[in-house]
Design a protein around this motif. Sequence first.
Motif, mmCIF file in Angstrom:
data_model
loop_
_atom_site.group_PDB
_atom_site.id
_atom_site.type_symbol
_atom_site.label_atom_id
_atom_site.label_comp_id
_atom_site.label_asym_id
_atom_site.label_seq_id
_atom_site.Cartn_x
_atom_site.Cartn_y
_atom_site.Cartn_z
ATOM 1 N N GLU A 56 0.811 15.368 7.934
ATOM 2 C CA GLU A 56 0.906 16.793 7.605
ATOM 3 C C GLU A 56 2.129 17.427 8.248
ATOM 4 O O GLU A 56 2.799 18.253 7.631
ATOM 5 C CB GLU A 56 -0.362 17.504 8.074
ATOM 6 C CG GLU A 56 -0.387 18.993 7.747
ATOM 7 C CD GLU A 56 -1.681 19.659 8.197
ATOM 8 O OE1 GLU A 56 -1.758 20.896 8.105
ATOM 9 O OE2 GLU A 56 -2.593 18.941 8.645
ATOM 10 N N ARG A 57 2.436 17.014 9.484
ATOM 11 C CA ARG A 57 3.584 17.600 10.177
ATOM 12 C C ARG A 57 4.896 16.992 9.687
ATOM 13 O O ARG A 57 5.914 17.691 9.604
ATOM 14 C CB ARG A 57 3.435 17.387 11.685
ATOM 15 C CG ARG A 57 4.552 18.022 12.495
ATOM 16 C CD ARG A 57 4.329 17.891 13.978
ATOM 17 N NE ARG A 57 3.121 18.596 14.416
ATOM 18 C CZ ARG A 57 2.774 18.742 15.700
ATOM 19 N NH1 ARG A 57 3.543 18.231 16.650
ATOM 20 N NH2 ARG A 57 1.662 19.369 16.014
ATOM 21 N N TYR A 58 4.894 15.691 9.394
ATOM 22 C CA TYR A 58 6.114 15.022 8.925
ATOM 23 C C TYR A 58 5.811 14.325 7.593
ATOM 24 O O TYR A 58 5.613 13.100 7.548
ATOM 25 C CB TYR A 58 6.601 13.995 9.948
ATOM 26 C CG TYR A 58 6.870 14.563 11.312
ATOM 27 C CD1 TYR A 58 7.966 15.382 11.552
ATOM 28 C CD2 TYR A 58 6.021 14.265 12.383
ATOM 29 C CE1 TYR A 58 8.220 15.895 12.808
ATOM 30 C CE2 TYR A 58 6.272 14.776 13.641
ATOM 31 C CZ TYR A 58 7.360 15.593 13.848
ATOM 32 O OH TYR A 58 7.602 16.099 15.108
ATOM 33 N N PRO A 59 5.742 15.057 6.502
ATOM 34 C CA PRO A 59 5.415 14.425 5.203
ATOM 35 C C PRO A 59 6.461 13.412 4.755
ATOM 36 O O PRO A 59 6.130 12.435 4.087
ATOM 37 C CB PRO A 59 5.337 15.620 4.249
ATOM 38 C CG PRO A 59 6.129 16.711 4.908
ATOM 39 C CD PRO A 59 5.950 16.512 6.376
ATOM 40 N N ALA A 60 7.726 13.625 5.114
ATOM 41 C CA ALA A 60 8.763 12.667 4.720
ATOM 42 C C ALA A 60 8.548 11.309 5.384
ATOM 43 O O ALA A 60 8.820 10.261 4.774
ATOM 44 C CB ALA A 60 10.147 13.212 5.085
ATOM 45 N N LEU A 61 8.052 11.310 6.621
ATOM 46 C CA LEU A 61 7.788 10.055 7.315
ATOM 47 C C LEU A 61 6.654 9.299 6.641
ATOM 48 O O LEU A 61 6.730 8.075 6.456
ATOM 49 C CB LEU A 61 7.445 10.328 8.785
ATOM 50 C CG LEU A 61 7.092 9.100 9.630
ATOM 51 C CD1 LEU A 61 8.263 8.140 9.679
ATOM 52 C CD2 LEU A 61 6.676 9.522 11.034
ATOM 53 N N ALA A 62 5.593 10.011 6.284
ATOM 54 C CA ALA A 62 4.474 9.360 5.591
ATOM 55 C C ALA A 62 4.928 8.769 4.264
ATOM 56 O O ALA A 62 4.570 7.636 3.910
ATOM 57 C CB ALA A 62 3.346 10.359 5.380
ATOM 58 N N ASP A 63 5.732 9.509 3.524
ATOM 59 C CA ASP A 63 6.246 8.994 2.251
ATOM 60 C C ASP A 63 7.134 7.769 2.465
ATOM 61 O O ASP A 63 7.090 6.811 1.685
ATOM 62 C CB ASP A 63 7.037 10.086 1.534
ATOM 63 C CG ASP A 63 6.154 11.257 1.105
ATOM 64 O OD1 ASP A 63 4.927 11.062 1.014
ATOM 65 O OD2 ASP A 63 6.708 12.353 0.887
ATOM 66 N N GLY A 64 7.942 7.810 3.534
ATOM 67 C CA GLY A 64 8.816 6.676 3.812
ATOM 68 C C GLY A 64 8.043 5.425 4.182
ATOM 69 O O GLY A 64 8.403 4.311 3.761
ATOM 70 N N ILE A 65 6.970 5.566 4.959
ATOM 71 C CA ILE A 65 6.164 4.409 5.345
ATOM 72 C C ILE A 65 5.497 3.796 4.120
ATOM 73 O O ILE A 65 5.540 2.570 3.913
ATOM 74 C CB ILE A 65 5.116 4.824 6.388
ATOM 75 C CG1 ILE A 65 5.803 5.220 7.699
ATOM 76 C CG2 ILE A 65 4.119 3.690 6.639
ATOM 77 C CD1 ILE A 65 4.859 5.771 8.743
ATOM 78 N N VAL A 66 4.886 4.635 3.295
ATOM 79 C CA VAL A 66 4.222 4.125 2.089
ATOM 80 C C VAL A 66 5.237 3.476 1.156
ATOM 81 O O VAL A 66 4.991 2.385 0.591
ATOM 82 C CB VAL A 66 3.468 5.269 1.388
ATOM 83 C CG1 VAL A 66 2.907 4.797 0.053
ATOM 84 C CG2 VAL A 66 2.348 5.795 2.276
ATOM 85 N N ALA A 67 6.388 4.108 0.992
ATOM 86 C CA ALA A 67 7.415 3.561 0.103
ATOM 87 C C ALA A 67 7.912 2.203 0.609
ATOM 88 O O ALA A 67 8.075 1.262 -0.186
ATOM 89 C CB ALA A 67 8.580 4.543 -0.023
ATOM 90 N N SER A 68 8.157 2.078 1.911
ATOM 91 C CA SER A 68 8.649 0.816 2.456
ATOM 92 C C SER A 68 7.623 -0.299 2.325
ATOM 93 O O SER A 68 7.978 -1.447 2.029
ATOM 94 C CB SER A 68 9.041 0.990 3.923
ATOM 95 O OG SER A 68 10.266 1.680 4.041
ATOM 96 N N LEU A 69 6.356 0.004 2.552
ATOM 97 C CA LEU A 69 5.321 -1.023 2.408
ATOM 98 C C LEU A 69 5.216 -1.502 0.965
ATOM 99 O O LEU A 69 5.115 -2.710 0.698
ATOM 100 C CB LEU A 69 3.973 -0.477 2.886
ATOM 101 C CG LEU A 69 3.862 -0.197 4.392
ATOM 102 C CD1 LEU A 69 2.507 0.404 4.723
ATOM 103 C CD2 LEU A 69 4.080 -1.480 5.196
ATOM 104 N N LEU A 70 5.261 -0.573 0.022
ATOM 105 C CA LEU A 70 5.224 -0.964 -1.389
ATOM 106 C C LEU A 70 6.477 -1.748 -1.776
ATOM 107 O O LEU A 70 6.404 -2.740 -2.508
ATOM 108 C CB LEU A 70 5.077 0.279 -2.271
ATOM 109 C CG LEU A 70 3.731 1.003 -2.194
ATOM 110 C CD1 LEU A 70 3.767 2.276 -3.039
ATOM 111 C CD2 LEU A 70 2.597 0.097 -2.650
ATOM 112 N N GLN A 71 7.633 -1.296 -1.296
ATOM 113 C CA GLN A 71 8.873 -2.006 -1.585
ATOM 114 C C GLN A 71 8.841 -3.425 -1.024
ATOM 115 O O GLN A 71 9.266 -4.380 -1.695
ATOM 116 C CB GLN A 71 10.058 -1.240 -1.003
ATOM 117 C CG GLN A 71 10.368 0.064 -1.710
ATOM 118 C CD GLN A 71 11.291 0.947 -0.896
ATOM 119 O OE1 GLN A 71 11.767 0.556 0.174
ATOM 120 N NE2 GLN A 71 11.548 2.147 -1.391
#
Length: 279
Positions: A56-71
């Motif tokens: 919630e505080r760092y939404p870009a970080l959460a998106d980056g983690i999910v994106a990297s795992l999927l990638q």
Amino acid sequence: MAGVIARRARKQRVFRWTVLIVLGVFFLLPFVAMVEFSTRDAQTWPLLVNWPELSERYPALADGIVASLLQAALTAVLMLVLLVPTAVWVRLRLPRLRRLVEFICLLPLTIPAIVLVVGLAPVYAWVTYFLGGSSLTLVFAYVVLVLPYAYRAIDAGLSAIDVRTLAEAARSLGAGWGTVMWRVVLPNIRTAVLSAAFLTVALVLGEFTIASLLNRTNLQVAINFLGKSSATMSVAVSLTALLLAFVLLLLLSLLGGRRRSASAVAPATPASVSKESAA
């Protein structure tokens, strides 16, 4: 004579321990510095553990983690689907092209990432046009990027076995090419495949240049943005990513060791595959 041998062995032990201690300090000192810096803010690690509040505080970080795992997952799967059958087929049917295939696979290792981006930018203009601007489209670039490392791992595994004899024996017993690949070749190069998959995951999780210059999101790009607002959180996330890569290496090593033990007890042979297929 025995005294000379004992002194030589003692010197070798001292030398080995000295090298191990120096290398241990060299590798562990940056980790200690990262831990010390990230703990200067008492709220950093509790916030990192609290995933809902962190996302919630760092939404870009959460998106980056999910994106990297999927990638990482998609890149590993696509790389194995493309590279393993190609490497086996070249060894079986096109041995004269082995050097050419090796040269093509190792070529990305000699080209800097920034040069790759310059060449990939026009291609990704069409990729964006047809598939959209999702960060998962980086998978195509990452497959090219991991080819040198994955090819070396898989080629080493294939060099350790007699692929031609195994394939011809399985074919003579009635097995199809799919069965030969899935039931005969893959069980014998499982450790090499796991090594290639780990190298792929480690490279994708640490890649920054291509994602940043192509304006895509992944973990390293998110950490870079995070460092502009919270340096301690950025270092903590980087340390966590390094520890995650170490844990993945350890798990893959343990899995590879168990698989080798199981293969030693009940190896996959063409005869057993043929009997199971006939049954």
